[in-house]
Enzyme design. Sequence first.
Site, mmCIF file in Angstrom:
data_model
loop_
_atom_site.group_PDB
_atom_site.id
_atom_site.type_symbol
_atom_site.label_atom_id
_atom_site.label_comp_id
_atom_site.label_asym_id
_atom_site.label_seq_id
_atom_site.Cartn_x
_atom_site.Cartn_y
_atom_site.Cartn_z
ATOM 1 N N GLY A 61 46.593 37.367 38.696
ATOM 2 C CA GLY A 61 45.662 37.860 37.698
ATOM 3 C C GLY A 61 45.465 39.351 37.894
ATOM 4 O O GLY A 61 45.792 40.174 37.050
ATOM 5 N N ARG A 62 44.953 39.708 39.072
ATOM 6 C CA ARG A 62 44.677 41.108 39.404
ATOM 7 C C ARG A 62 45.920 41.983 39.223
ATOM 8 O O ARG A 62 45.841 43.089 38.671
ATOM 9 C CB ARG A 62 44.180 41.192 40.848
ATOM 10 C CG ARG A 62 43.750 42.583 41.291
ATOM 11 C CD ARG A 62 43.636 42.655 42.812
ATOM 12 N NE ARG A 62 43.001 41.501 43.386
ATOM 13 C CZ ARG A 62 41.710 41.371 43.607
ATOM 14 N NH1 ARG A 62 40.901 42.362 43.295
ATOM 15 N NH2 ARG A 62 41.223 40.279 44.154
ATOM 16 N N GLY A 81 47.224 36.710 44.660
ATOM 17 C CA GLY A 81 46.970 37.563 45.811
ATOM 18 C C GLY A 81 47.773 38.836 45.867
ATOM 19 O O GLY A 81 47.622 39.617 46.816
ATOM 20 N N TYR A 117 30.970 43.640 47.597
ATOM 21 C CA TYR A 117 31.583 43.769 48.921
ATOM 22 C C TYR A 117 32.195 45.147 49.169
ATOM 23 O O TYR A 117 33.198 45.285 49.867
ATOM 24 C CB TYR A 117 32.632 42.676 49.174
ATOM 25 C CG TYR A 117 33.535 42.313 48.026
ATOM 26 C CD1 TYR A 117 34.566 43.136 47.625
ATOM 27 C CD2 TYR A 117 33.353 41.114 47.346
ATOM 28 C CE1 TYR A 117 35.392 42.791 46.587
ATOM 29 C CE2 TYR A 117 34.169 40.752 46.298
ATOM 30 C CZ TYR A 117 35.201 41.597 45.928
ATOM 31 O OH TYR A 117 36.033 41.238 44.871
ATOM 32 N N ARG A 170 32.097 44.214 41.754
ATOM 33 C CA ARG A 170 32.874 44.321 42.986
ATOM 34 C C ARG A 170 32.352 45.381 43.972
ATOM 35 O O ARG A 170 32.245 45.084 45.169
ATOM 36 C CB ARG A 170 34.345 44.580 42.671
ATOM 37 C CG ARG A 170 35.023 43.463 41.870
ATOM 38 C CD ARG A 170 36.513 43.715 41.669
ATOM 39 N NE ARG A 170 37.235 43.541 42.904
ATOM 40 C CZ ARG A 170 37.743 44.540 43.613
ATOM 41 N NH1 ARG A 170 37.586 45.797 43.209
ATOM 42 N NH2 ARG A 170 38.387 44.299 44.736
ATOM 43 N N CYS A 205 17.421 46.736 39.366
ATOM 44 C CA CYS A 205 16.399 46.780 40.418
ATOM 45 C C CYS A 205 16.959 46.206 41.717
ATOM 46 O O CYS A 205 16.397 45.262 42.307
ATOM 47 C CB CYS A 205 15.156 46.022 39.973
ATOM 48 S SG CYS A 205 14.357 46.714 38.525
#
Length: 410
Positions: free
Chosen positions: A271-272, A228, A311, A307, A338
């Site tokens: 991770g991020r 996080g 969102y 991503r 499409c």
Amino acid sequence: MKPLPFNLADIQPLLSEHPTPLYIYDEEGIRSQIRKLLAAFSWNEGFREYFAVKALPNPEILRIAKSEGCGADCSSMVELLIADKAGITGGDIMFSSNDTPAEEFKAAMERGAHVNLDDINHLDFLEEVAGLPELICFRFNPGSVQGGNAIIGDPKEAKFGLTRDQMFEAYESAKAKGIKRFGLHTMPISNELNITYFLEAAERVFTLAKEIEEKVGITFEFINLGGGLGIPYKPGQKELDIEGLGSGLKHVYEKIFGERQSPVKLFLESGRYITGPFGFLVSKVRHVKDSYKQYVGLDASMANLMRPGMYGAYHHITVLGKEHEAQGMVYDVVGSLCENNDKFAIDRQLPPMEAGDVVVIHDAGAHGHAMGFNYNGKLRSAEFIMHPDKTFTMIRRAETPEDLFATLVS
């Protein structure tokens, strides 16, 4: 916003041999970020970072992480197999269950991984299908005590983890079954830049752990605070103060566990934070369209980076060779799926663009390629490591139609 670690001249040889879109990962940046993270928590004896495989599931990335002292956070059979390919085994694997089938529990147990259970009922299930491990861990969901953010949402609405009351019951049950070694896991935040939020969450978890120890009569070897840790996707956002987080967490730890004889090892599964800022999706402009709005159509699509369309996540965009030109145009930057949400940016100010321009989408090193898909028959792109000397190594080739058709029966 961090400057790009390469320019158009640096990657031109790569683009002359390989079609876009493609991903580039900056090895030097990843290694530096891991070292910064480990240094911030070096005060904790036994601290460990378990790289979140889901963020960038490529064995070469895991080998880099392993060489810098990281383990692997896995939650599926294939992620365990990726850890195998990187040579990560035993307690260097944290396996977190999530609606997990029996064979995956067995695979984690066979590797000697730390098993982290997501449901109070999983202990009996694990005992039945794979036997009991020497060490067990349960995931805590703080519920409405803590608010969520845009990505992780309200913890009470999340499918993950045990309630506070269930945590006591779970460890009592584990102790009654003869288990003698224990860990505790939580995942309170996602992509958070405010260290105060993290420290408040940590204090709640440390307090809970101490209460469980006193009431149940066990001792925790480790507390895994999950991942996080956020990155600054937008220009003007400040980087996470990792040194401040490390020192703040030390203060909270000493406040709760100050007189403890045996230290509690702290784990993270970022991770991020480790790879996110050091991954770049490189694409070329196919078309520039003038209708109700100005559109720039890329050869990349949402199938390459989900991503923004999923969102509304912001990813900065640089047009190589035009970095110093005035941002005088307003475009929607789109792909060829499409689906109308196949957009990398909406109403983004950019320099005037034309077919053939090379576009770099920043901060795509986590949950980028990993979330790719094949809608409209789109093929997943190649991945490359950029070494410190600006040479490139392919670590995944691009998919072909034959790859896509290989699973067809007739």
